[in-house]
Design a protein around this motif. Sequence first.
Motif, PDB file in Angstrom:
ATOM      1  N   VAL A   1       3.236  -3.423 -17.020  1.00  0.00           N
ATOM      2  CA  VAL A   1       2.261  -2.373 -16.728  1.00  0.00           C
ATOM      3  C   VAL A   1       0.895  -2.732 -17.314  1.00  0.00           C
ATOM      4  CG1 VAL A   1       1.726   0.075 -16.961  1.00  0.00           C
ATOM      5  CG2 VAL A   1       4.112  -0.665 -16.746  1.00  0.00           C
ATOM      6  N   ALA A   2      -0.149  -2.525 -16.503  1.00  0.00           N
ATOM      7  CA  ALA A   2      -1.523  -2.732 -16.963  1.00  0.00           C
ATOM      8  C   ALA A   2      -2.380  -1.569 -16.498  1.00  0.00           C
ATOM      9  CB  ALA A   2      -2.080  -4.047 -16.442  1.00  0.00           C
ATOM     10  N   LEU A   3      -3.272  -1.117 -17.370  1.00  0.00           N
ATOM     11  CA  LEU A   3      -4.153   0.012 -17.088  1.00  0.00           C
ATOM     12  C   LEU A   3      -5.575  -0.500 -16.873  1.00  0.00           C
ATOM     13  CD1 LEU A   3      -4.543   3.159 -17.034  1.00  0.00           C
ATOM     14  CD2 LEU A   3      -5.047   2.980 -19.490  1.00  0.00           C
ATOM     15  N   ASN A   4      -6.235   0.012 -15.828  1.00  0.00           N
ATOM     16  CA  ASN A   4      -7.623  -0.355 -15.543  1.00  0.00           C
ATOM     17  C   ASN A   4      -8.472   0.912 -15.484  1.00  0.00           C
ATOM     18  OD1 ASN A   4      -7.147  -3.322 -14.834  1.00  0.00           O
ATOM     19  ND2 ASN A   4      -5.779  -2.277 -13.400  1.00  0.00           N
ATOM     20  N   ILE A   5      -9.558   0.931 -16.235  1.00  0.00           N
ATOM     21  CA  ILE A   5     -10.464   2.077 -16.290  1.00  0.00           C
ATOM     22  C   ILE A   5     -11.883   1.563 -16.031  1.00  0.00           C
ATOM     23  CG2 ILE A   5     -11.341   3.971 -17.689  1.00  0.00           C
ATOM     24  CD1 ILE A   5      -8.822   3.788 -19.378  1.00  0.00           C
ATOM     25  N   GLY A   6     -12.650   2.303 -15.242  1.00  0.00           N
ATOM     26  CA  GLY A   6     -13.998   1.849 -14.955  1.00  0.00           C
ATOM     27  C   GLY A   6     -14.991   2.973 -14.797  1.00  0.00           C
ATOM     28  N   TRP A   7     -16.234   2.692 -15.192  1.00  0.00           N
ATOM     29  CA  TRP A   7     -17.388   3.538 -14.860  1.00  0.00           C
ATOM     30  C   TRP A   7     -18.327   2.682 -14.034  1.00  0.00           C
ATOM     31  CZ3 TRP A   7     -22.420   2.772 -17.345  1.00  0.00           C
ATOM     32  CH2 TRP A   7     -23.410   3.574 -16.767  1.00  0.00           C
ATOM     33  N   LEU A   8     -18.646   3.125 -12.815  1.00  0.00           N
ATOM     34  CA  LEU A   8     -19.457   2.355 -11.885  1.00  0.00           C
ATOM     35  C   LEU A   8     -20.668   3.175 -11.469  1.00  0.00           C
ATOM     36  CD1 LEU A   8     -16.494   1.162  -9.610  1.00  0.00           C
ATOM     37  CD2 LEU A   8     -17.464  -0.041 -11.585  1.00  0.00           C
ATOM     38  N   ARG A   9     -21.796   2.504 -11.256  1.00  0.00           N
ATOM     39  CA  ARG A   9     -23.033   3.202 -10.868  1.00  0.00           C
ATOM     40  C   ARG A   9     -23.637   2.490  -9.653  1.00  0.00           C
ATOM     41  NH1 ARG A   9     -27.700   5.925 -14.537  1.00  0.00           N
ATOM     42  NH2 ARG A   9     -26.246   7.659 -14.219  1.00  0.00           N
ATOM     43  N   PRO A  10     -23.310   2.943  -8.442  1.00  0.00           N
ATOM     44  CA  PRO A  10     -23.855   2.309  -7.244  1.00  0.00           C
ATOM     45  C   PRO A  10     -25.316   2.630  -6.980  1.00  0.00           C
ATOM     46  CG  PRO A  10     -22.445   4.143  -6.636  1.00  0.00           C
ATOM     47  CD  PRO A  10     -22.299   3.965  -8.115  1.00  0.00           C
ATOM     48  N   ALA A  11     -25.845   3.712  -7.560  1.00  0.00           N
ATOM     49  CA  ALA A  11     -27.237   4.069  -7.292  1.00  0.00           C
ATOM     50  C   ALA A  11     -27.775   4.925  -8.428  1.00  0.00           C
ATOM     51  CB  ALA A  11     -27.357   4.840  -5.980  1.00  0.00           C
ATOM     52  N   ALA A  12     -29.018   4.661  -8.791  1.00  0.00           N
ATOM     53  CA  ALA A  12     -29.693   5.467  -9.807  1.00  0.00           C
ATOM     54  C   ALA A  12     -31.182   5.182  -9.734  1.00  0.00           C
ATOM     55  CB  ALA A  12     -29.175   5.151 -11.205  1.00  0.00           C
TER      56      ALA A  12
ATOM     57  N   HIS B   1     -31.177  14.432 -10.585  1.00  0.00           N
ATOM     58  CA  HIS B   1     -30.083  14.407  -9.612  1.00  0.00           C
ATOM     59  C   HIS B   1     -30.252  13.270  -8.596  1.00  0.00           C
ATOM     60  CE1 HIS B   1     -29.382  18.284 -11.382  1.00  0.00           C
ATOM     61  NE2 HIS B   1     -30.455  18.809 -10.823  1.00  0.00           N
ATOM     62  N   SER B   2     -30.670  12.095  -9.081  1.00  0.00           N
ATOM     63  CA  SER B   2     -30.902  10.969  -8.184  1.00  0.00           C
ATOM     64  C   SER B   2     -29.879   9.855  -8.356  1.00  0.00           C
ATOM     65  CB  SER B   2     -32.306  10.391  -8.416  1.00  0.00           C
ATOM     66  OG  SER B   2     -32.441   9.943  -9.759  1.00  0.00           O
ATOM     67  N   SER B   3     -28.818  10.112  -9.102  1.00  0.00           N
ATOM     68  CA  SER B   3     -27.838   9.070  -9.411  1.00  0.00           C
ATOM     69  C   SER B   3     -26.495   9.334  -8.729  1.00  0.00           C
ATOM     70  CB  SER B   3     -27.621   8.974 -10.929  1.00  0.00           C
ATOM     71  OG  SER B   3     -28.815   8.682 -11.595  1.00  0.00           O
TER      72      SER B   3
ATOM     73  N   PHE C   1     -19.659  11.337  -8.654  1.00  0.00           N
ATOM     74  CA  PHE C   1     -20.608  12.420  -8.874  1.00  0.00           C
ATOM     75  C   PHE C   1     -21.914  12.039  -8.185  1.00  0.00           C
ATOM     76  CE2 PHE C   1     -17.677  12.094 -12.423  1.00  0.00           C
ATOM     77  CZ  PHE C   1     -17.110  13.364 -12.427  1.00  0.00           C
ATOM     78  N   VAL C   2     -22.230  12.719  -7.077  1.00  0.00           N
ATOM     79  CA  VAL C   2     -23.356  12.368  -6.217  1.00  0.00           C
ATOM     80  C   VAL C   2     -24.471  13.375  -6.427  1.00  0.00           C
ATOM     81  CG1 VAL C   2     -24.074  11.856  -3.855  1.00  0.00           C
ATOM     82  CG2 VAL C   2     -21.687  11.475  -4.538  1.00  0.00           C
ATOM     83  N   GLY C   3     -25.609  12.903  -6.916  1.00  0.00           N
ATOM     84  CA  GLY C   3     -26.754  13.779  -7.109  1.00  0.00           C
ATOM     85  C   GLY C   3     -27.346  14.235  -5.792  1.00  0.00           C
ATOM     86  N   SER C   4     -27.915  15.424  -5.774  1.00  0.00           N
ATOM     87  CA  SER C   4     -28.437  15.992  -4.531  1.00  0.00           C
ATOM     88  C   SER C   4     -29.591  15.180  -3.970  1.00  0.00           C
ATOM     89  CB  SER C   4     -28.904  17.435  -4.778  1.00  0.00           C
ATOM     90  OG  SER C   4     -29.903  17.468  -5.779  1.00  0.00           O
ATOM     91  N   MET C   5     -30.303  14.414  -4.818  1.00  0.00           N
ATOM     92  CA  MET C   5     -31.436  13.623  -4.349  1.00  0.00           C
ATOM     93  C   MET C   5     -31.135  12.130  -4.384  1.00  0.00           C
ATOM     94  SD  MET C   5     -33.389  15.954  -3.440  1.00  0.00           S
ATOM     95  CE  MET C   5     -34.768  14.944  -2.946  1.00  0.00           C
ATOM     96  N   ALA C   6     -29.885  11.757  -4.507  1.00  0.00           N
ATOM     97  CA  ALA C   6     -29.526  10.338  -4.541  1.00  0.00           C
ATOM     98  C   ALA C   6     -29.859   9.673  -3.211  1.00  0.00           C
ATOM     99  CB  ALA C   6     -28.034  10.182  -4.833  1.00  0.00           C
ATOM    100  N   GLY C   7     -30.651   8.626  -3.267  1.00  0.00           N
ATOM    101  CA  GLY C   7     -31.007   7.880  -2.065  1.00  0.00           C
ATOM    102  C   GLY C   7     -32.174   8.444  -1.294  1.00  0.00           C
TER     103      GLY C   7
END
Length: 465
Positions: free
Chosen positions: A162-173, A185-187, A212-218
């Motif tokens: 067994v192996a556990l993988n945890i991540g925090w990713l930021r595709p846009a900010a 709210h842009s991230s 978690f998608v900000g209302s002004m993301a993109g």
Amino acid sequence: MKKLVTLILAAGMVFSTANGASAVDMKVSGEWQTAFTFADNMYNDYGAAKNHKGSSDGTFKAAQRIRINFDLVASEYVSGRVQLQVTDGDTNEYNWGTAGTGGTGAGVTARLAYLDWIVPNTNVLVRMGRQSVALPSYTFGSSVLDDVIDGVVVSAPINDMVALNIGWLRPAAEVNKWDNPHRPHSSVDLAYLSLDVTGDGFKVTPWGMVGFVGSMAGAEYNAAGNVIAGPSTFDMLGDVSNENTTAYWVGLGGELTMFDPFKFTADFLYSGNDADHTAERSGWYAALGAEMRLSMATPFLRGWYASGDDADSEDSGRLLSVDGSAAFDPSGIYFDYYSQISGTPDVCSAAGTWGVQLGVKDVSFIQDLSHQLSVTYFQGTNNTNRVTGPATSATFVNHKNDGPIGYMTTADSAWSIDFMNSYKLYENLTANLLLSYLVTDFDEKVWGRDYDNIFRGTLNFTYEF
């Protein structure tokens, strides 16, 4: 190209200096691809005009992709990688002739830049920075995320199975800068968790992700700081949302190899968000695969089903993806299979389609020469009313301008025939010839026009070092 040489020389000088001071070993590796592509009815503008009859003659282009890795290894516990890539600025490749005679040719960017380190006195690996991330998908490429993305991923083996993988990713900010207007709210942030369970003859991976998608993301702004284009959906919403949104994915995949020479794969995925009205979206995907490894070939059979949009619902019933960063790959023209650069319409997600694929791979009668042949039938699962209904209707978003490339209805179908050939010229140099043909049956009554079939032939040379 001069920029690339200059950067490599400068990097070498810096790294050699660092090597003398702190005993860091530098390793260089990479991939150099050159491709020549002839295509018919493929390079047209997106939307309703895509590959319709009379829209395009045959086109030819040459391109190359150069990726060079610098691995800076301090010890078995600490290392870093920087991958430089030559690009024309718009794609992951450089198209010959775009700079003109005497031009600089391309820009150089850091496609990857991450640090690997082991938590002291453990086997826990931490990777921080810009890295390649692929969410679990055993039958086809991932329809959610398989791309380069910024973030932190932690891989922690619990025991031998067994192996556990945890991540925090930021595709846009949006970066906050001094003397610049702050736009909240842009991230977009993603939290990821998976568990790899590996045994004798099987592997299973349950996983989940929350976005978690900000209302002004993109959103796009003019010089005065006013919004000129609505927030990007990041393919997590059914329509542009004016509120912060939470998206989620839960999945289960695995493979069974205990019945050698047979191998079986399966994937299931459900996704959704908490938006309202036309921005609400939820969908599911399932896939099965089977193959049999023989001495000279491996025949395989695979299939998938992904939910689509209903006729009488204001929300969307399609699978969610992360900003077009998926890599669903059953076709060499329609989807993301064997792009070999200079690629395709590149629909990266299975959302709104179902299909079945029959093929054979690893076919070899001559040393260093191998072949793969597949035939794929696929059809849309989106209701035709989503295209033919009035655009002003309050019950759904009209997709008339999307075109069947990327939005297929239940009245649209296609056959993809893909023939891949690889010949190893030298230990580090391989020639690949991809021939693909897409037989389209896109409904003229739905889209208001007829569509041609699409052909693509690509001769690719790949130098790996």
